[in-house]
Design a protein around this motif. Structure first.
Motif, PDB file in Angstrom:
ATOM      1  N   ARG A  99       5.878 -13.789  -1.547  1.00 55.86           N
ATOM      2  CA  ARG A  99       6.898 -13.115  -0.741  1.00 55.86           C
ATOM      3  C   ARG A  99       7.868 -12.319  -1.619  1.00 55.86           C
ATOM      4  O   ARG A  99       8.187 -11.174  -1.328  1.00 55.86           O
ATOM      5  N   GLU A 100       8.335 -12.942  -2.678  1.00 59.33           N
ATOM      6  CA  GLU A 100       9.317 -12.298  -3.550  1.00 59.33           C
ATOM      7  C   GLU A 100       8.750 -11.057  -4.237  1.00 59.33           C
ATOM      8  O   GLU A 100       9.341  -9.974  -4.190  1.00 59.33           O
ATOM      9  N   THR A 111       9.637  -7.058  -3.216  1.00 57.45           N
ATOM     10  CA  THR A 111      10.226  -6.195  -4.248  1.00 57.45           C
ATOM     11  C   THR A 111       9.388  -4.930  -4.422  1.00 57.45           C
ATOM     12  O   THR A 111       9.921  -3.813  -4.454  1.00 57.45           O
ATOM     13  N   ALA A 112       8.083  -5.090  -4.532  1.00 59.69           N
ATOM     14  CA  ALA A 112       7.190  -3.937  -4.729  1.00 59.69           C
ATOM     15  C   ALA A 112       7.190  -3.011  -3.518  1.00 59.69           C
ATOM     16  O   ALA A 112       7.229  -1.784  -3.668  1.00 59.69           O
ATOM     17  N   LEU A 113       7.154  -3.575  -2.319  1.00 58.03           N
ATOM     18  CA  LEU A 113       7.113  -2.747  -1.111  1.00 58.03           C
ATOM     19  C   LEU A 113       8.425  -2.010  -0.893  1.00 58.03           C
ATOM     20  O   LEU A 113       8.427  -0.855  -0.465  1.00 58.03           O
ATOM     21  N   LYS A 114       9.527  -2.666  -1.192  1.00 55.89           N
ATOM     22  CA  LYS A 114      10.824  -1.996  -1.069  1.00 55.89           C
ATOM     23  C   LYS A 114      10.878  -0.790  -1.999  1.00 55.89           C
ATOM     24  O   LYS A 114      11.318   0.288  -1.612  1.00 55.89           O
ATOM     25  N   LEU A 115      10.379  -0.968  -3.200  1.00 59.54           N
ATOM     26  CA  LEU A 115      10.380   0.112  -4.184  1.00 59.54           C
ATOM     27  C   LEU A 115       9.515   1.283  -3.725  1.00 59.54           C
ATOM     28  O   LEU A 115       9.928   2.438  -3.785  1.00 59.54           O
ATOM     29  N   LEU A 174       1.520 -11.194 -10.018  1.00 56.18           N
ATOM     30  CA  LEU A 174       0.856 -12.270  -9.278  1.00 56.18           C
ATOM     31  C   LEU A 174      -0.487 -12.591  -9.926  1.00 56.18           C
ATOM     32  O   LEU A 174      -1.185 -11.693 -10.407  1.00 56.18           O
ATOM     33  N   HIS A 175      -0.850 -13.872  -9.925  1.00 56.24           N
ATOM     34  CA  HIS A 175      -2.150 -14.288 -10.451  1.00 56.24           C
ATOM     35  C   HIS A 175      -3.264 -13.630  -9.641  1.00 56.24           C
ATOM     36  O   HIS A 175      -3.225 -13.627  -8.415  1.00 56.24           O
ATOM     37  N   GLY A 176      -4.249 -13.062 -10.326  1.00 57.07           N
ATOM     38  CA  GLY A 176      -5.407 -12.491  -9.660  1.00 57.07           C
ATOM     39  C   GLY A 176      -5.203 -11.097  -9.111  1.00 57.07           C
ATOM     40  O   GLY A 176      -6.089 -10.542  -8.475  1.00 57.07           O
ATOM     41  N   VAL A 177      -4.019 -10.525  -9.336  1.00 59.65           N
ATOM     42  CA  VAL A 177      -3.739  -9.180  -8.836  1.00 59.65           C
ATOM     43  C   VAL A 177      -3.668  -8.220 -10.018  1.00 59.65           C
ATOM     44  O   VAL A 177      -2.824  -8.358 -10.892  1.00 59.65           O
TER      45      VAL A 177
END
Length: 131
Positions: free
Chosen positions: A27-28, A32-36, A54-57
């Motif tokens: 969520r965090e 943050t990424a989507l807001k940016l 994030l792990h795996g991303v």
């Protein structure tokens, strides 16, 4: 993630990496990424860097997540990358930037009905149909 694995190359360890992420961290980082990316069209690379925490991303998965929210962000599908910038396929932020710029330029040339995301889908579909 399941959609990405079914559409692209299957990577068996990816799901176990994804499961290491906590709901709170997802969520965090995602918010943050989507807001940016929603606040400024010029921040796709920075948003990808954030999602890659994030792990795996990696950049390809991050581009998929962002493409849901911004039509100027194309998913880094193998087929569209091959058609756009050729080999070698590098799943890096620098390669994403090169790929996104190429699709953005082409979509402008094609006219207002096109955007990088729509063009990626068209290139993916054409490659699948040609198999």
């Amino acid at each position: 993630m399941i959609w990405k694995l079914r559409r692209g190359q299957f990577r068996p360890t990816l799901m176990s990496l994804i499961r290491k992420n906590t709901n709170d961290s997802v969520r965090e980082v995602t918010s943050t990424a989507l807001k940016l990316v929603c606040d400024s069209k010029e921040t796709s690379e920075e948003s990808i860097k954030i999602l890659c925490k994030l792990h795996g991303v990696g950049p390809a998965t991050a581009s998929l997540i962002l493409s849901i929210f911004d039509s100027d962000v194309p998913f880094m599908s193998d087929e569209a990358m091959d058609a756009t910038i050729g080999l070698p396929r590098l799943y890096t932020i620098q390669q994403f930037s090169k790929y996104q710029k190429a699709l953005k330029l082409k979509s402008i040339q094609l006219g207002e009905d096109w955007n990088p995301q729509f063009l990626e889908k068209a290139l993916f579909s054409a490659a699948v149909l040609a198999r």
